[in-house]
Structures are given as structure tokens and as C-alpha cells.
Design a protein around this motif. Structure first.
Motif, PDB file in Angstrom:
ATOM      1  N   PRO A 117      -1.565   4.875  -7.143  1.00  0.00           N
ATOM      2  CA  PRO A 117      -2.222   5.768  -6.181  1.00  0.00           C
ATOM      3  C   PRO A 117      -2.126   5.298  -4.734  1.00  0.00           C
ATOM      4  N   PHE A 118      -2.368   4.004  -4.484  1.00  0.00           N
ATOM      5  CA  PHE A 118      -2.278   3.512  -3.107  1.00  0.00           C
ATOM      6  C   PHE A 118      -0.872   3.682  -2.564  1.00  0.00           C
ATOM      7  N   ALA A 119       0.127   3.405  -3.391  1.00  0.00           N
ATOM      8  CA  ALA A 119       1.512   3.514  -2.945  1.00  0.00           C
ATOM      9  C   ALA A 119       1.880   4.966  -2.633  1.00  0.00           C
TER      10      ALA A 119
ATOM     11  N   ALA B 139       2.898   8.942   1.535  1.00  0.00           N
ATOM     12  CA  ALA B 139       2.510  10.178   2.220  1.00  0.00           C
ATOM     13  C   ALA B 139       2.256   9.922   3.700  1.00  0.00           C
ATOM     14  N   ALA B 140       1.600   8.792   4.011  1.00  0.00           N
ATOM     15  CA  ALA B 140       1.364   8.448   5.412  1.00  0.00           C
ATOM     16  C   ALA B 140       2.680   8.184   6.141  1.00  0.00           C
TER      17      ALA B 140
ATOM     18  N   VAL C 120      13.056  16.845   3.690  1.00  0.00           N
ATOM     19  CA  VAL C 120      13.203  16.874   2.239  1.00  0.00           C
ATOM     20  C   VAL C 120      12.952  15.460   1.736  1.00  0.00           C
ATOM     21  N   ALA C 121      11.950  15.303   0.881  1.00  0.00           N
ATOM     22  CA  ALA C 121      11.654  13.995   0.275  1.00  0.00           C
ATOM     23  C   ALA C 121      12.140  14.014  -1.164  1.00  0.00           C
ATOM     24  N   VAL C 122      13.127  13.197  -1.457  1.00  0.00           N
ATOM     25  CA  VAL C 122      13.696  13.083  -2.802  1.00  0.00           C
ATOM     26  C   VAL C 122      13.018  11.894  -3.487  1.00  0.00           C
ATOM     27  N   VAL C 123      12.468  12.100  -4.662  1.00  0.00           N
ATOM     28  CA  VAL C 123      11.709  11.026  -5.305  1.00  0.00           C
ATOM     29  C   VAL C 123      12.302  10.654  -6.657  1.00  0.00           C
TER      30      VAL C 123
ATOM     31  N   LEU D 278       2.681  14.114  -7.837  1.00  0.00           N
ATOM     32  CA  LEU D 278       1.718  13.172  -7.258  1.00  0.00           C
ATOM     33  C   LEU D 278       1.947  12.967  -5.762  1.00  0.00           C
ATOM     34  N   LEU D 279       3.203  12.927  -5.323  1.00  0.00           N
ATOM     35  CA  LEU D 279       3.451  12.785  -3.894  1.00  0.00           C
ATOM     36  C   LEU D 279       3.066  14.062  -3.147  1.00  0.00           C
ATOM     37  N   THR D 280       3.321  15.219  -3.733  1.00  0.00           N
ATOM     38  CA  THR D 280       2.912  16.474  -3.095  1.00  0.00           C
ATOM     39  C   THR D 280       1.400  16.532  -2.947  1.00  0.00           C
ATOM     40  N   LEU D 281       0.670  16.147  -3.986  1.00  0.00           N
ATOM     41  CA  LEU D 281      -0.789  16.102  -3.897  1.00  0.00           C
ATOM     42  C   LEU D 281      -1.249  15.132  -2.808  1.00  0.00           C
TER      43      LEU D 281
END
Length: 250
Positions: free
Chosen positions: A16-18, A23-24, A38-41, A81-84
Motif C-alpha cells: 500500500p505505501f509503495a 501515485a505521488a 500513460v502508466a504501464v504497470v 490498485l494504482l488507479t485507486l
């Protein structure tokens, strides 16, 4: 529309912290750039191997189609999770699945249908898409170890970006292993031919196919962490050091 493409590696997304840190980082990128991102994960580090172990509990030699489907859940989890996390940070973000992202595996190449992606980029600051995945005849397929690097480079080249940023858990290419040599220095620029030679020698910092795709598209690849400026891999940069080491990261 100017677009930046950043890949967030699975070794960066460790909890979660990561995710909040990523996101920051992306939010800071948005505030300093003219266009959307565009963020590719990737799947979280170790998740793909864990899914393979799970599949082998049901079949000694899992068939590729259901295995690819199972593997895709790792990347889709990271997308969600990154979108949230981005939305919680006040960033206008959308998450895509592999079909929406538009990477298509053809017999001789991987192409991009950019229509849905461009439409989403016109409405959002960040669109998060899964790496490692493409479609073939509407079925999910995977792009091999380190395939998220390739996904990001292909999307960057097809969207007309001047560069592709690969965010990993290391700062870039070094003159020696910085974990054992305190004199190791970060190398600011590396030519594609040097990076390819390192890949051939077993350095997995950037997937070899991604390096070839970037070279052929004429774009720079920036390899960095969330805290470093990183190393620029390109065609015209002067690089004369005789010994290079890169920490391994997927």
C-alpha cells in the motif's frame, strides 16, 4: 497532444505505501508536464512466479492459454490498485484492461490500436494500463519475462512520445555494482548498442526486445528509480567507459 509513457515496475509496487508513493510520483509528473501520462504497470514482484506455482498445483505442464489468463490477474491487480491510489490522491485517472489498452500481437509484430487509449487520455491526467499483456484474436497473450518494458516502449512509440521512462527499484546503469563498490557511479547516458551488449551478456535491467523496439523507433529509454534522474539509453549519446554493471531488476 503530448503524451508521456512511464512504466512502473513490479519491484516498485510492493504494498500500500509503495502504491501511494507511485501515485505521488505520477502526480508530480502530471504537475510538471503539458500532457497526460500513460502508466504501464507490472504485477508485483514475485506475483507472476507465485501464479505459475499455483497453476502447477492443477497441472504439471499448464497449457499456455489458461496460464496467460491466470498471469493477467497480476497486472490487472496492479492497474486497479494504482488507479485507486491515484484517485485517492486527487489525480484524474482511469484504469484499462488489456483489450482496452490496445496492444495486439500479430504474426510478425506487436501493434497498437490507440483509439480507446487516446480517447481516455483526452479526459484523464493518467491512464493506467497493464504491461506484459497483449491480445491475439481477442485472446490474452503474454510478452515474456520483462514484457512490461516492451509494452511501455511500444505504446510510447505508437503514441509519438519522444521517450519512454522505465521506473525500477534501481537508479539506472552503473560503472560497477554499487552494493559492493562504493566508487560506483551512475552513468547518465548509454548507447543502444552498449545496452544490447549488456543484455546479451545477461543483464536483465531492460528487456532486450524493448531495447530493440526503442532503437528501431528512434526514441530514448530512461531507466530510473522514483528518486533518481536515471540513465538515458539512446542512439547518439557518447559512451566510452569500458566496464558497465547494472543491478538486476524486473
Amino acid at each position: 497532444m503530448s503524451v508521456d509513457v512511464l512504466k512502473i515496475g513490479g519491484s516498485v509496487l510492493t504494498g500500500p505505501f509503495a502504491y501511494r508513493q507511485a501515485a505521488a510520483f505520477l502526480g508530480g509528473f502530471v504537475s510538471t508536464r503539458r500532457g497526460p501520462i500513460v502508466a504501464v504497470v507490472s504485477a508485483e514482484k514475485g506475483h507472476t512466479d507465485a501464479l505459475l506455482d499455483e497453476a502447477r498445483r492443477f497441472s504439471r505442464d499448464p497449457e499456455r492459454a489458461p496460464l496467460d489468463l491466470l498471469w493477467s490477474t497480476g497486472e490487472l491487480r496492479s492497474v486497479a490498485l494504482l488507479t485507486l491510489s491515484l484517485r485517492a490522491a486527487g489525480v484524474r485517472a482511469a484504469g484499462f484492461n488489456a483489450h482496452e489498452a490496445g496492444l495486439v500481437a500479430l504474426p510478425d509484430r506487436i501493434d497498437l490500436n490507440p483509439l480507446a487509449l487516446r480517447a481516455a487520455l483526452a479526459r484523464h491526467s493518467v491512464v493506467v494500463v497493464p504491461g506484459f499483456l497483449a491480445t491475439r484474436d481477442q485472446q490474452l497473450v503474454t510478452l515474456g519475462r520483462g514484457g512490461s518494458d516492451l509494452s511501455a516502449v511500444l505504446i510510447a512509440s505508437r503514441l509519438g512520445a519522444a521517450r519512454c521512462v522505465l521506473v525500477k527499484d534501481v537508479d539506472g546503469y552503473f560503472t560497477a555494482d554499487p552494493t559492493t563498490d562504493p566508487s560506483a557511479r551512475l552513468i547518465p547516458h548509454v548507447r543502444y548498442d552498449e545496452a544490447l551488449r549488456m543484455a546479451d551478456a545477461g543483464c536483465p535491467l531492460v528487456q532486450r526486445d524493448a531495447l530493440i523496439a526503442g532503437r528501431d523507433a528512434g526514441i530514448d529509454i530512461v531507466v530510473r528509480s522514483v528518486t533518481s534522474e536515471g540513465t538515458v539509453v539512446g542512439a547518439v549519446h557518447s559512451f566510452t567507459r569500458s566496464r558497465v554493471h547494472a543491478l538486476t531488476s524486473y
